[in-house]
Design a protein around this motif. Structure first.
Motif, short mmCIF file in Angstrom:
data_model
loop_
_atom_site.label_atom_id
_atom_site.label_comp_id
_atom_site.label_asym_id
_atom_site.label_seq_id
_atom_site.Cartn_x
_atom_site.Cartn_y
_atom_site.Cartn_z
N ARG A 198 -5.93 3.78 9.82
CA ARG A 198 -6.44 3.07 8.64
C ARG A 198 -6.77 4.02 7.49
NH1 ARG A 198 -9.75 -2.16 8.77
NH2 ARG A 198 -10.37 -2.36 6.61
N GLN A 199 -7.28 5.21 7.79
CA GLN A 199 -7.64 6.16 6.76
C GLN A 199 -6.44 6.85 6.13
OE1 GLN A 199 -10.48 8.73 8.66
NE2 GLN A 199 -12.19 7.40 8.11
N ALA A 200 -5.25 6.68 6.72
CA ALA A 200 -4.04 7.27 6.14
C ALA A 200 -3.56 6.50 4.91
CB ALA A 200 -2.92 7.33 7.18
N ILE A 201 -4.09 5.32 4.69
CA ILE A 201 -3.70 4.54 3.53
C ILE A 201 -4.48 5.06 2.32
CG2 ILE A 201 -3.63 2.27 2.49
CD1 ILE A 201 -3.18 1.18 5.28
N ALA A 202 -3.73 5.57 1.35
CA ALA A 202 -4.36 6.22 0.19
C ALA A 202 -4.73 5.25 -0.91
CB ALA A 202 -3.43 7.30 -0.37
N LYS A 203 -3.87 4.25 -1.15
CA LYS A 203 -4.20 3.32 -2.22
C LYS A 203 -3.45 2.01 -2.05
CE LYS A 203 -0.79 4.72 -5.66
NZ LYS A 203 -0.60 5.11 -7.05
N VAL A 204 -4.01 0.99 -2.67
CA VAL A 204 -3.38 -0.32 -2.73
C VAL A 204 -2.50 -0.32 -3.97
CG1 VAL A 204 -3.78 -2.79 -3.00
CG2 VAL A 204 -5.29 -1.44 -1.55
N VAL A 205 -1.23 -0.69 -3.80
CA VAL A 205 -0.29 -0.69 -4.92
C VAL A 205 -0.38 -2.03 -5.63
CG1 VAL A 205 2.13 -0.47 -5.57
CG2 VAL A 205 1.22 0.87 -3.67
N GLU A 206 -0.74 -1.97 -6.89
CA GLU A 206 -0.82 -3.18 -7.71
C GLU A 206 0.57 -3.48 -8.25
OE1 GLU A 206 -3.60 -4.88 -7.91
OE2 GLU A 206 -4.77 -3.36 -6.86
N PRO A 207 0.97 -4.77 -8.32
CA PRO A 207 2.28 -5.09 -8.88
C PRO A 207 2.33 -4.68 -10.34
CG PRO A 207 1.08 -7.08 -8.24
CD PRO A 207 0.23 -5.92 -7.88
N SER A 208 3.43 -4.05 -10.73
CA SER A 208 3.56 -3.60 -12.12
C SER A 208 3.99 -4.76 -13.00
CB SER A 208 4.57 -2.46 -12.22
OG SER A 208 5.86 -2.93 -11.90
N VAL A 230 0.83 -1.19 0.00
CA VAL A 230 0.00 0.00 0.00
C VAL A 230 0.87 1.26 0.00
CG1 VAL A 230 -1.95 -1.08 1.19
CG2 VAL A 230 -0.16 -0.01 2.52
N MET A 231 0.23 2.40 -0.29
CA MET A 231 0.88 3.70 -0.18
C MET A 231 0.03 4.56 0.74
SD MET A 231 1.78 6.61 -3.01
CE MET A 231 0.21 7.46 -2.96
N THR A 232 0.68 5.27 1.65
CA THR A 232 -0.05 6.14 2.57
C THR A 232 -0.30 7.49 1.91
OG1 THR A 232 1.96 7.04 3.55
CG2 THR A 232 1.03 5.06 4.58
N SER A 233 -1.16 8.28 2.51
CA SER A 233 -1.48 9.60 1.97
C SER A 233 -0.29 10.55 2.04
CB SER A 233 -2.67 10.20 2.71
OG SER A 233 -2.38 10.31 4.08
N PHE A 234 0.70 10.23 2.87
CA PHE A 234 1.89 11.07 2.98
C PHE A 234 3.08 10.48 2.24
CE2 PHE A 234 0.77 8.93 6.87
CZ PHE A 234 1.86 8.13 7.15
N GLY A 235 2.83 9.48 1.38
CA GLY A 235 3.84 9.02 0.44
C GLY A 235 4.72 7.85 0.86
N LEU A 236 4.46 7.22 1.98
CA LEU A 236 5.24 6.07 2.38
C LEU A 236 4.66 4.81 1.75
CD1 LEU A 236 5.94 6.56 6.19
CD2 LEU A 236 7.54 6.73 4.31
N PHE A 237 5.53 3.97 1.22
CA PHE A 237 5.12 2.69 0.69
C PHE A 237 5.47 1.62 1.70
CE2 PHE A 237 5.52 5.27 -3.06
CZ PHE A 237 4.50 4.81 -3.88
N ALA A 261 5.83 0.64 11.04
CA ALA A 261 5.18 1.91 11.36
C ALA A 261 3.70 1.63 11.56
CB ALA A 261 5.38 2.92 10.24
N THR A 262 3.12 2.28 12.57
CA THR A 262 1.69 2.15 12.83
C THR A 262 1.01 3.42 12.34
OG1 THR A 262 2.15 0.80 14.77
CG2 THR A 262 -0.05 1.74 14.59
N VAL A 263 0.02 3.27 11.47
CA VAL A 263 -0.71 4.42 10.92
C VAL A 263 -2.20 4.19 11.09
CG1 VAL A 263 1.08 4.98 9.23
CG2 VAL A 263 -0.77 3.46 8.59
#
Length: 132
Positions: free
Chosen positions: A70-80, A36-43, A66-68
């Protein structure tokens, strides 16, 4: 004018409902092991989810958690597709580092081998043009 206001409100409510559905659909994909990617840019990779406190534990790199919220997760990263195209023999195993050989010229040091390192004062003089 009242009809225009009613149409505007209808579209606003529709958009909000659509956004909530997308958020719920994304959160339904949350499970340990998902990238996943967080809303503040951490993968990171989800390691655990605490439903009661709305907390997600992410592994940012091996051994770093890191504990964040749940709403801080912006998107699920799909494998490229580029990741899938790399043969398994070429990927590094856990604990093995891969050598960095294809650095662009701008990243390489501009200092010739054997040149002594500058002190901070010498660097400031050189950058400010005081050495002329």
């Amino acid at each position: 004018m009242l009809a225009a206001l009613a149409v505007l409100m209808f579209f606003m409510m529709r958009r909000n409902k659509k956004t909530q559905q997308q958020q719920q659909q994304m959160q339904s994909k949350f499970a340990p092991g998902v990238d996943v990617m967080t809303s503040f840019g951490l993968f990171g990779t989800i390691r655990s989810i605490d439903e009661a406190d709305n907390k997600v534990v992410l592994e940012l790199s091996p051994g770093h958690l890191a504990t964040v919220h749940r709403q801080a997760i912006a998107k699920v990263v799909e494998p490229s597709t580029a990741d899938a195209a790399v043969p398994a023999a070429e990927t590094a195993t856990e604990g093995e580092s891969t050598p960095v050989t294809d650095l662009p010229e701008t990243v390489k040091d501009d200092v010739a081998p054997g040149t002594p390192a500058e002190t901070p004062e010498e660097t400031l003089k050189r950058l400010n043009g005081d050495s002329k």
